[in-house]
Design an enzyme around this catalytic site. Structure first.
Site, PDB file in Angstrom:
ATOM      1  N   ARG A 176       0.784  -0.982  -0.167  1.00  0.00           N
ATOM      2  CA  ARG A 176      -0.006  -0.063  -0.192  1.00  0.00           C
ATOM      3  C   ARG A 176       0.980   1.248  -0.061  1.00  0.00           C
ATOM      4  NH1 ARG A 176      -1.387   1.787   4.653  1.00  0.00           N
ATOM      5  NH2 ARG A 176      -2.001  -0.073   5.386  1.00  0.00           N
TER       6      ARG A 176
ATOM      7  N   TYR B 119     -16.563  17.225 -14.431  1.00  0.00           N
ATOM      8  CA  TYR B 119     -16.953  16.061 -14.379  1.00  0.00           C
ATOM      9  C   TYR B 119     -18.122  16.017 -13.133  1.00  0.00           C
ATOM     10  CZ  TYR B 119     -17.497  10.964 -13.263  1.00  0.00           C
ATOM     11  OH  TYR B 119     -17.701   9.683 -13.163  1.00  0.00           O
TER      12      TYR B 119
ATOM     13  N   ASP C 154      -7.256  19.640 -13.520  1.00  0.00           N
ATOM     14  CA  ASP C 154      -7.781  18.205 -13.999  1.00  0.00           C
ATOM     15  C   ASP C 154      -7.412  18.310 -15.562  1.00  0.00           C
ATOM     16  OD1 ASP C 154      -8.936  15.974 -14.948  1.00  0.00           O
ATOM     17  OD2 ASP C 154     -10.488  16.289 -13.491  1.00  0.00           O
TER      18      ASP C 154
ATOM     19  N   LYS D 160      -8.337   7.152 -18.665  1.00  0.00           N
ATOM     20  CA  LYS D 160      -8.859   7.767 -20.048  1.00  0.00           C
ATOM     21  C   LYS D 160      -7.777   7.838 -20.864  1.00  0.00           C
ATOM     22  CE  LYS D 160     -12.824   8.771 -17.897  1.00  0.00           C
ATOM     23  NZ  LYS D 160     -12.834   8.198 -16.745  1.00  0.00           N
TER      24      LYS D 160
HETATM   25  O1  P1T Z   1     -13.437   7.581 -13.300  1.00  0.00           O
HETATM   26  P1  P1T Z   1     -12.508   7.945 -12.548  1.00  0.00           P
HETATM   27  O2  P1T Z   1     -11.210   7.364 -13.028  1.00  0.00           O
HETATM   28  O3  P1T Z   1     -12.520   7.976 -11.104  1.00  0.00           O
HETATM   29  O4  P1T Z   1     -11.989   9.713 -12.881  1.00  0.00           O
HETATM   30  C1  P1T Z   1     -12.956  10.727 -12.563  1.00  0.00           C
HETATM   31  C2  P1T Z   1     -12.733  11.707 -13.486  1.00  0.00           C
HETATM   32  C3  P1T Z   1     -11.980  12.921 -13.273  1.00  0.00           C
HETATM   33  N1  P1T Z   1     -11.762  14.067 -14.062  1.00  0.00           N
HETATM   34  C4  P1T Z   1     -12.460  13.986 -15.028  1.00  0.00           C
HETATM   35  C5  P1T Z   1     -12.269  15.054 -16.181  1.00  0.00           C
HETATM   36  C6  P1T Z   1     -13.313  13.095 -15.453  1.00  0.00           C
HETATM   37  O5  P1T Z   1     -13.766  12.922 -16.987  1.00  0.00           O
HETATM   38  C7  P1T Z   1     -13.238  11.857 -14.817  1.00  0.00           C
HETATM   39  C8  P1T Z   1     -14.310  10.648 -15.165  1.00  0.00           C
HETATM   40  N2  P1T Z   1     -15.177  10.916 -16.307  1.00  0.00           N
HETATM   41  C9  P1T Z   1     -15.963   9.757 -16.758  1.00  0.00           C
HETATM   42  C10 P1T Z   1     -16.116   8.778 -16.330  1.00  0.00           C
HETATM   43  C11 P1T Z   1     -16.808  10.295 -17.909  1.00  0.00           C
HETATM   44  O6  P1T Z   1     -17.321   9.680 -18.574  1.00  0.00           O
HETATM   45  O7  P1T Z   1     -16.881  11.537 -18.173  1.00  0.00           O
END
Ligand code: P1T
Length: 382
Positions: free
Chosen positions: A53, A105, A177, A202
């Site tokens: 961890r 988001y 972000d 992503k």
């Molecule tokens: O899904 P996750 O890996 O926890 O990430 C969150 C997140 C953070 N910042 C941005 C700009 C994001 O687009 C996302 C996650 N977004 C999606 C799942 C979506 O379909 O927009």
């Protein structure tokens, strides 16, 4: 002979940073250290790894690579983008205040408005396209300015340098972000931000086969505070997930070039279509902050959103009819995706000021043959 004084380029770093051949066997690819613990020679005498961890060599390789890609001194990997956001929120205390863009988001807004709000952290969402508005929203207790650019799902482009300056003058941290752009297209730390955040799910992962997140920055003290939270709260990626993200990162530059080229062609096609009311894509000259995007981004990325005549019903109809674009949440993979943000990725902001237009369609334009993508949209738009 290679010039050893030359600083390695982005593509070289993506393939080699943190990824020396493994010392014992010479394995060219970083192994998946699928272990929870590490043998110690004597109590406290170990290789630098004691418990997974706290640290794991596969994760270290990823963290080193991600830092290099942002031109940063440190990187920390998390189990999701939200776990990375959560670690940043844990730097705050009751009574602190956050200024955030009004198009982010949905899950990011939810974390602050529904989890940290209960713990006494106040939130002001503002349209930060005018930096003066962010300036006016600053309070004595503002500790964090949250800049998502380009934003999800409206592709608003925010002035990172101006907003970072406002944050710093007010004694707050500036976080960007950088998920939509990826470090290949935009490097927020070089524009003055303190932290760049990624959902590595992503573009960095790039193949829709892993969920992950990351934070990168320069300030050592900030790293130690965040690494403390990472270990104390434990939102870390497992070694296989870290490995998948690392493998994805190797081809990030190539993929972003094609994502951007395909999205540009799709955006132009949509812009000229009579059934389309508005297209949001920073690469279009009609985008209100196209010039700013040109200054702070290398290309404009793979995300496009647009409003159709006929509102939500038309949007849902089109999303159900595409054949190459898969109807689904998420973004940034090699395959194209289509979704309707309000009932899907942004359901958590429905009924708030942050709700996107009901008829908005969002595309994650993949790296398939661009003519096939446009053909698919043409048959689905009806
Ligand atoms: O899904 P996750 O890996 O926890 O990430 C969150 C997140 C953070 N910042 C941005 C700009 C994001 O687009 C996302 C996650 N977004 C999606 C799942 C979506 O379909 O927009």
């Amino acid at each position: 002979m290679a010039d050893r004084r030359r600083k390695p380029g982005f593509e070289t770093l993506a393939i080699h940073a943190g990824q020396e051949p493994e010392a014992v066997t010479g394995a060219v690819v970083v192994p998946i250290f699928q272990t929870s613990t590490f043998a110690q020679e004597a109590v406290g005498k170990h290789t630098g790894y004691d418990y997974a961890r706290t640290a794991n060599p596969t994760r270290t390789a990823l963290e080193t690579c991600l830092a290099a890609l942002e031109g940063a001194r440190w990187g920390l990997a998390f189990s999701s983008g939200m776990a990375a956001s959560d670690a940043v929120a844990h730097l705050l205390s009751a009574g602190d205040h956050v200024v955030m863009g009004d198009d982010v988001y949905g899950g990011t807004y939810r974390l602050f408005a529904r989890v940290f709000d209960r713990l006494g952290v106040a939130l002001s969402p503002v349209d930060m396209r005018e930096p003066a508005r962010a300036q006016r929203a600053m309070r004595k207790k503002t500790k964090l300015v949250w800049i998502e650019t380009p934003s999800n799902p409206l592709l608003k482009v925010l002035d990172i340098a101006a907003l970072a300056e406002i944050a710093h003058k007010g004694g707050a941290l500036a976080l960007v972000d950088n998920t939509f752009a990826s470090p290949y297209l935009q490097q927020p730390l070089k524009l003055g931000a303190d932290i760049a955040l990624h959902s590595t799910t992503k573009y960095i992962g790039g193949h829709s086969d892993v969920v992950g997140g990351a934070l990168v920055g320069n300030e050592p003290e900030l790293r130690s505070r965040l690494a403390f939270v990472q270990n104390a709260a434990g939102g870390v990626p497992g070694p296989l997930d870290a490995w998948l993200v690392l493998r994805g990162a190797k081809t990030l530059a190539l993929r972003m070039e094609r994502h951007s080229a395909n999205a540009q062609a799709v955006a132009i096609w949509l812009h000229e279509h009579p059934k389309v009311l508005r297209v949001n894509y920073p690469g279009l000259a009609s985008h209100p902050h196209h010039d700013l995007a040109r200054r702070q981004m290398r290309e404009f990325g793979g995300m496009v959103s647009f409003e159709l005549r006929g509102g939500e019903a038309a949007a849902k109809r089109m999303a159900a009819r595409t054949e190459i674009f898969t109807l689904g949440e998420s973004l940034g993979g090699v395959e194209s995706l289509i979704e309707v943000p309000l009932p899907m990725t942004h359901a958590s902001v429905r009924g708030t000021k942050l709700a996107p237009p009901a008829g908005l369609v969002r595309l994650s334009v993949g790296i398939e043959t661009v003519g096939d993508l446009i053909g698919d949209l043409a048959q689905a738009i009806g």
